[in-house]
Design an enzyme around this catalytic site. Structure first.
Site: not given
Length: 278
Positions: A50, A61
């Site tokens: 990824e 995040d």
């Protein structure tokens, strides 16, 4: 349509083991180093890669990945340059699946049709776009599927049985199960909870289920790999990278090796899950 992701999971199923999925941020700490890291990952044991598309306002995040995104943006990383990195990687590796992960805004600005065409020719296999719910499938998910890209969806501990069918409706490639509520890199994943969550998702889909968030050690990777079809590690790799940077935040001679070495150790954990299960 069979993508590299489908092919890889079929191969791993024959081998009787789970996938090890690595996440790195494109352009962190600079484009050349980031390309060298991505090239090193398959040799170190990554089954699927990824690649983060850096964005100024990430929501899911944690601090490590946010900081990686900021370093990448500071180094001049754009969506176009991210696709260039994938293209460069593909010139030497025709089989390792590449998934781009990020947010819709940069793609929207780039232009959806242009982005999908460019991503496909660059050698991208799938997309994980964190901020597009199933209700917005016409924006990107359906066009992506039409372009021959897997659209990978996130399921979380709060995705109940009523919501799950909507989440899975147009998902392909694999389902990404977020093992903890909250941001990346925060807590450790609980193997027992993950096992029952994966079983619940599998009642609704035949797709492989990969688990991410909260995996930092080979032991944790092994535990998750026994419970799921794949273990995803990101923050731990980014922390390993960050630890090698100089005081100006630049790459050093140790940077690529640090990420590759941790990848190799974690990959052993994932591969060890097969033996442990037998």
């Amino acid at each position: 349509m069979t993508t590299r992701i489908d092919t890889r999971f079929a191969e791993l199923k024959k081998q009787g083991r789970s996938a090890f999925v690595t996440f790195v941020m494109c352009g962190d700490p600079d484009l050349a180093t980031s390309l060298a890291i991505i090239k090193a990952l398959p040799k170190a044991g990554a089954d699927i890669i990824e690649i983060g598309m850096p964005f100024t306002d990430p929501m899911a995040d944690g601090p490590a990945i946010q900081a990686a995104g900021l370093r990448a943006l500071k180094a001049g990383t754009t969506l176009k340059k991210t696709l260039d990195v994938v293209r460069e990687f593909r010139s030497e590796d025709a089989t390792t699946p590449i998934v781009l992960m990020g947010y819709y805004n940069p793609i929207y600005i780039y232009g959806v049709d242009k982005f999908l065409a460019d991503a496909k020719t660059a050698g991208v296999d799938g997309l994980i776009i964190v901020d597009l719910p199933p209700e917005e499938d016409t924006e990107l998910c359906l066009p992506a599927m039409k372009a021959g890209l897997n659209f990978i969806r996130l399921a979380t501990p709060t995705t109940d049985d009523k919501r799950l069918p909507a989440v899975l409706a147009n998902t392909s490639g694999f389902v990404y199960y977020v093992s903890i509520t909250g941001i990346t890199g925060a807590a450790a994943a609980d193997t027992a909870q993950v096992t029952s969550a994966v079983a619940r998702i599998k009642r609704h889909t035949d797709l492989p289920v990969c688990v991410g968030f909260g995996i930092r050690t080979p032991e944790a990777a092994r535990g998750i790999a026994q419970a799921a079809d794949g273990a995803v590690v990101g923050s731990a790799l980014i922390d390993a990278l960050k630890a090698t940077l100089d005081t100006e935040g630049r790459a050093t001679a140790k940077t690529v090796a640090a990420v590759a070495d941790l990848t190799a150790a974690l990959a052993q954990g994932v591969r060890g899950a097969k033996q442990a299960a037998e």
